[in-house]
Motif scaffolding. Structure first.
Motif, PDB file in Angstrom:
ATOM      1  N   ASP A  24       0.498  -1.169   0.220  1.00  0.00           N
ATOM      2  CA  ASP A  24       0.295   0.097   0.016  1.00  0.00           C
ATOM      3  C   ASP A  24       0.366   0.810   0.176  1.00  0.00           C
ATOM      4  O   ASP A  24       0.537   2.237  -1.003  1.00  0.00           O
ATOM      5  CB  ASP A  24      -0.459   0.127   1.238  1.00  0.00           C
ATOM      6  CG  ASP A  24      -1.604  -0.935   1.262  1.00  0.00           C
ATOM      7  OD1 ASP A  24      -2.623  -1.339   0.227  1.00  0.00           O
ATOM      8  OD2 ASP A  24      -2.738  -1.229   2.289  1.00  0.00           O
ATOM      9  N   ILE A  25       1.853   1.492   0.896  1.00  0.00           N
ATOM     10  CA  ILE A  25       2.818   2.811   0.878  1.00  0.00           C
ATOM     11  C   ILE A  25       3.846   2.506  -0.391  1.00  0.00           C
ATOM     12  O   ILE A  25       3.700   4.157  -0.043  1.00  0.00           O
ATOM     13  CB  ILE A  25       3.457   2.725   2.044  1.00  0.00           C
ATOM     14  CG1 ILE A  25       4.055   4.099   2.378  1.00  0.00           C
ATOM     15  CG2 ILE A  25       4.642   1.776   2.653  1.00  0.00           C
ATOM     16  CD1 ILE A  25       2.950   5.039   2.818  1.00  0.00           C
ATOM     17  N   GLU A  26       3.933   1.418  -0.923  1.00  0.00           N
ATOM     18  CA  GLU A  26       4.879   1.776  -1.658  1.00  0.00           C
ATOM     19  C   GLU A  26       3.909   2.149  -3.380  1.00  0.00           C
ATOM     20  O   GLU A  26       4.586   2.780  -3.869  1.00  0.00           O
ATOM     21  CB  GLU A  26       5.309   0.146  -1.997  1.00  0.00           C
ATOM     22  CG  GLU A  26       5.909   0.078  -3.639  1.00  0.00           C
ATOM     23  CD  GLU A  26       6.729  -1.533  -3.540  1.00  0.00           C
ATOM     24  OE1 GLU A  26       7.982  -1.115  -4.280  1.00  0.00           O
ATOM     25  OE2 GLU A  26       6.034  -2.259  -3.638  1.00  0.00           O
ATOM     26  N   ALA A  27       2.733   1.572  -3.219  1.00  0.00           N
ATOM     27  CA  ALA A  27       2.299   2.137  -4.432  1.00  0.00           C
ATOM     28  C   ALA A  27       1.600   3.111  -4.268  1.00  0.00           C
ATOM     29  O   ALA A  27       1.613   4.074  -5.051  1.00  0.00           O
ATOM     30  CB  ALA A  27       1.170   0.698  -4.447  1.00  0.00           C
ATOM     31  N   SER A  28       1.979   3.682  -3.040  1.00  0.00           N
ATOM     32  CA  SER A  28       1.333   5.381  -2.458  1.00  0.00           C
ATOM     33  C   SER A  28       1.989   6.298  -3.476  1.00  0.00           C
ATOM     34  O   SER A  28       1.498   7.071  -4.290  1.00  0.00           O
ATOM     35  CB  SER A  28       0.946   5.597  -1.598  1.00  0.00           C
ATOM     36  OG  SER A  28       2.416   5.950  -0.810  1.00  0.00           O
ATOM     37  N   TRP A  29       3.326   6.039  -3.502  1.00  0.00           N
ATOM     38  CA  TRP A  29       4.188   6.861  -4.290  1.00  0.00           C
ATOM     39  C   TRP A  29       4.648   6.971  -5.588  1.00  0.00           C
ATOM     40  O   TRP A  29       5.496   7.136  -6.116  1.00  0.00           O
ATOM     41  CB  TRP A  29       5.306   6.903  -2.841  1.00  0.00           C
ATOM     42  CG  TRP A  29       6.678   6.207  -3.120  1.00  0.00           C
ATOM     43  CD1 TRP A  29       6.772   4.813  -2.356  1.00  0.00           C
ATOM     44  CD2 TRP A  29       7.426   6.185  -4.326  1.00  0.00           C
ATOM     45  NE1 TRP A  29       7.834   4.312  -2.909  1.00  0.00           N
ATOM     46  CE2 TRP A  29       8.455   4.728  -3.840  1.00  0.00           C
ATOM     47  CE3 TRP A  29       8.201   6.645  -5.590  1.00  0.00           C
ATOM     48  CZ2 TRP A  29       9.789   4.205  -4.398  1.00  0.00           C
ATOM     49  CZ3 TRP A  29       9.608   6.576  -5.887  1.00  0.00           C
ATOM     50  CH2 TRP A  29       9.961   4.955  -4.977  1.00  0.00           C
ATOM     51  N   LEU A  30       4.517   5.302  -5.674  1.00  0.00           N
ATOM     52  CA  LEU A  30       4.861   5.263  -7.240  1.00  0.00           C
ATOM     53  C   LEU A  30       3.909   5.920  -8.438  1.00  0.00           C
ATOM     54  O   LEU A  30       4.379   5.979  -9.358  1.00  0.00           O
ATOM     55  CB  LEU A  30       5.675   3.603  -7.094  1.00  0.00           C
ATOM     56  CG  LEU A  30       5.823   3.105  -6.738  1.00  0.00           C
ATOM     57  CD1 LEU A  30       6.052   1.240  -6.797  1.00  0.00           C
ATOM     58  CD2 LEU A  30       8.006   3.768  -7.382  1.00  0.00           C
ATOM     59  N   ILE A  31       2.774   5.334  -7.643  1.00  0.00           N
ATOM     60  CA  ILE A  31       1.217   5.520  -8.451  1.00  0.00           C
ATOM     61  C   ILE A  31       2.028   7.425  -8.985  1.00  0.00           C
ATOM     62  O   ILE A  31       1.728   8.410  -9.730  1.00  0.00           O
ATOM     63  CB  ILE A  31       0.005   5.768  -7.983  1.00  0.00           C
ATOM     64  CG1 ILE A  31      -0.219   4.509  -7.691  1.00  0.00           C
ATOM     65  CG2 ILE A  31      -0.952   6.735  -8.623  1.00  0.00           C
ATOM     66  CD1 ILE A  31      -1.617   4.160  -6.748  1.00  0.00           C
TER      67      ILE A  31
END
Length: 414
Positions: A268-275
Motif C-alpha cells: 500500500d505505502i509503496e504504491a502510494s508514491w509509485l502511482i
C-alpha cells in the motif's frame, strides 16, 4: 528534519548497502549471484537464481553510478548485465526466463511478467548509466533498444486489450498458461497488484530515460506514455479498493477479486508514491487531480493501520482472518520511508515527516545488522531478528533500501 538525517542515509548507502553486495553477492566461481546468502554472509552456491534478483542488482548499481556520479559502481552493473544476457535472455521467443540453475542453464522458462518488468526497469537505467557514467553513447543506445523491444513485447503479449492491465504470467512462448504463481507466498491468478505495480514502475523509468538516450524515438515514447497513463488509471480504478483505501492483491481477468482478503501494508505505502511518481512524470493537471486524493488516502490509511508509532517500526500485513503480522520486514521499512516522505511533500502534514524519521530510527536501532552489515530480512516487534531467514538472495538484494536512500536524497536535493 536536519542535515544529519540525510548524512546518515548517504553513509548507509555508500558505506553499508552498496559495499555489502559487492563483497558478498557475486558467485565468482560459477558466475552470477548467489541465490541465498546466510546471516553469516556466506553464499549458497547450490540455490537457483532468479531474473528479479539480477535485475535489481543491475538497477541498483546503475542508479548509484548515475546518482553519485561514481563510475566505479558500473563494474557491478556490467557484471549483472552480462549475466542477464548470457543466462536469462530467450533468443528464440524474446523476453527473459524466470530462473536458472547455478550453472546458468534455464530452470523455469515461463515469462513471469513481474520478472520481465524488472528487467525492463533495470535495462532502461543501465542504458542511461552507460551514457552518463561511461560516456559510451553508442552502447547506451543499443541497450536502450533492448529495453524498447521488451516494452513492445509486453504490450503485444502481456497486456489485456479488453480490461486493461497485464497478465500475471505466460508460457515460454508467450502463450497463456495456468501456472502463474509468483512465489510460494502468492497464488495463481490472472492478474495481481504486485505485477501491475512493477510494470508501472518500469514504464515510469523507461519514460524518464528514453528521451535521454534516444530522443528521436518519439513514436515509441508516445506509445509508452499512453500505456503508462492507462496503467495509472488501472491502479486508481481497478486495483485500489476505495471502501477501505487498500490495494487488493489478486484478480480475475475482469478485475473482480479472487476472494483473498489479506492486506499488505508494505505494498500500500509503496504504491502510494509509485502511482504519484508516474502521474507527476506524465504531467497534466487532470490526471494528477484525479489520483492525488487517492494517493494521500492510501498513505494516510497505511500510517494509521500499519505504522507502530511507539516503536517506529512499520508492520507487515493483516491476514485473511483479521490477525496482524507485526514483524518488520526490511523492504516494508524502506518503502514506508519513501511513502511517508512523499506524503509529507504532497501535503505538508508533519505526521508524515514524523513517521519518516521514526521508521528510520527503527531501522538504525534494530533492522541494521551492525556486525555483519546490511539489513536483517525480518525483525520482531521486540527488536530481535527472526531466525531461519537469509540475509540476501533471490528476493532480497540492494534494491529496496538503496532506492530508499537515493530517493530521499534526491527529493531533498542532496
Amino acid at each position: 528534519m536536519d542535515g544529519k538525517f540525510f548524512e546518515e542515509l548517504r553513509d548507509e548507502l555508500t558505506k553499508d548497502i552498496l559495499p555489502y553486495w559487492e563483497k558478498h553477492a557475486c558467485d565468482r566461481k560459477n558466475g552470477g549471484f548467489f541465490g541465498a546468502i546466510g546471516n553469516d554472509n556466506k553464499g549458497d552456491a547450490g540455490e537457483w537464481r532468479g531474473i528479479v534478483m539480477v535485475s535489481r542488482f543491475l538497477w541498483s548499481y546503475s542508479a548509484a553510478a548515475r546518482f553519485l556520479g561514481d563510475r566505479s559502481y558500473m563494474a557491478m552493473a556490467d557484471y549483472a548485465y552480462d549475466y542477464m544476457e548470457k543466462c536469462f535472455s530467450d533468443g528464440r521467443n524474446g523476453g527473459l526466463f524466470w530462473s536458472v540453475r547455478p550453472d546458468g542453464s534455464p530452470l523455469v522458462r515461463r515469462k513471469q511478467v513481474y520478472g520481465n518488468a524488472f528487467a525492463l526497469y533495470a535495462l532502461s537505467e543501465y542504458a542511461a548509466a552507460v551514457r552518463e557514467a561511461l560516456g559510451d553513447e553508442g552502447r547506451a543506445r543499443g541497450i536502450m533498444a533492448e529495453a524498447v523491444r521488451l516494452f513492445a513485447l509486453l504490450e503485444d503479449k502481456a497486456r489485456d486489450p479488453e480490461h486493461g492491465g497485464y497478465w500475471e504470467a505466460l508460457a515460454e512462448d508467450w502463450t497463456p498458461t495456468k501456472e502463474t504463481r509468483l512465489s510460494d507466498k502468492d497464488m495463481d491468478c490472472d492478474k495481481s497488484m504486485n505485477t501491475n505495480l512493477h510494470v508501472m514502475e518500469a514504464y515510469t523509468n523507461l519514460c524518464r530515460t528514453l528521451p535521454l538516450v534516444c530522443p528521436e524515438k518519439k513514436e515509441e515514447l508516445a506509445r509508452l506514455r499512453k500505456a503508462l497513463e492507462a496503467l495509472v488509471r488501472v491502479h486508481a480504478d481497478s486495483i485500489l479498493d476505495r471502501r477501505d483505501w487498500h490495494l487488493d492483491l489478486y484478480f480475475n481477468r475482469d478485475w473482480s477479486r479472487t476472494g483473498e482478503d489479506e492486506i499488505s501494508y508494505g505494498h500500500d505505502i509503496e504504491a502510494s508514491w509509485l502511482i504519484w511518481e508516474a502521474a507527476e512524470l506524465l504531467g497534466g493537471s487532470e490526471l494528477e487531480d484525479y489520483v492525488r486524493p487517492a494517493v494521500i488516502a492510501v498513505a494516510d490509511t497505511a500510517l494509521r493501520e500499519g505504522w507502530d508509532a511507539e516503536s517506529g517500526g512499520f508492520e507487515d500485513k493483516k491476514e485473511e482472518d483479521g490477525t496482524r503480522r507485526t514483524v518488520r520486514v526490511w523492504w516494508n521499512q524502506a518503502e514506508a520511508i519513501n511513502g511517508f516522505y512523499n506524503a509529507w511533500q504532497m501535503t505538508g502534514e508533519e505526521k508524515y515527516l514524523t513517521a519518516t524519521e521514526k521508521v528510520w530510527g527503527w531501522v538504525k536501532a534494530f533492522q541494521l545488522d551492525k556486525e555483519g552489515g546490511e539489513w536483517f530480512q525480518e525483525v520482531g516487534r521486540d527488536g530481535r531478528p527472526c531466525p531461519g531467514l537469509v540475509k540476501g538472495g533471490n528476493w532480497k538484494t540492494s534494491y529496496h533500501n538503496a532506492r530508499c536512500c537515493m530517493e530521499l536524497l534526491r527529493r531533498a536535493g542532496k
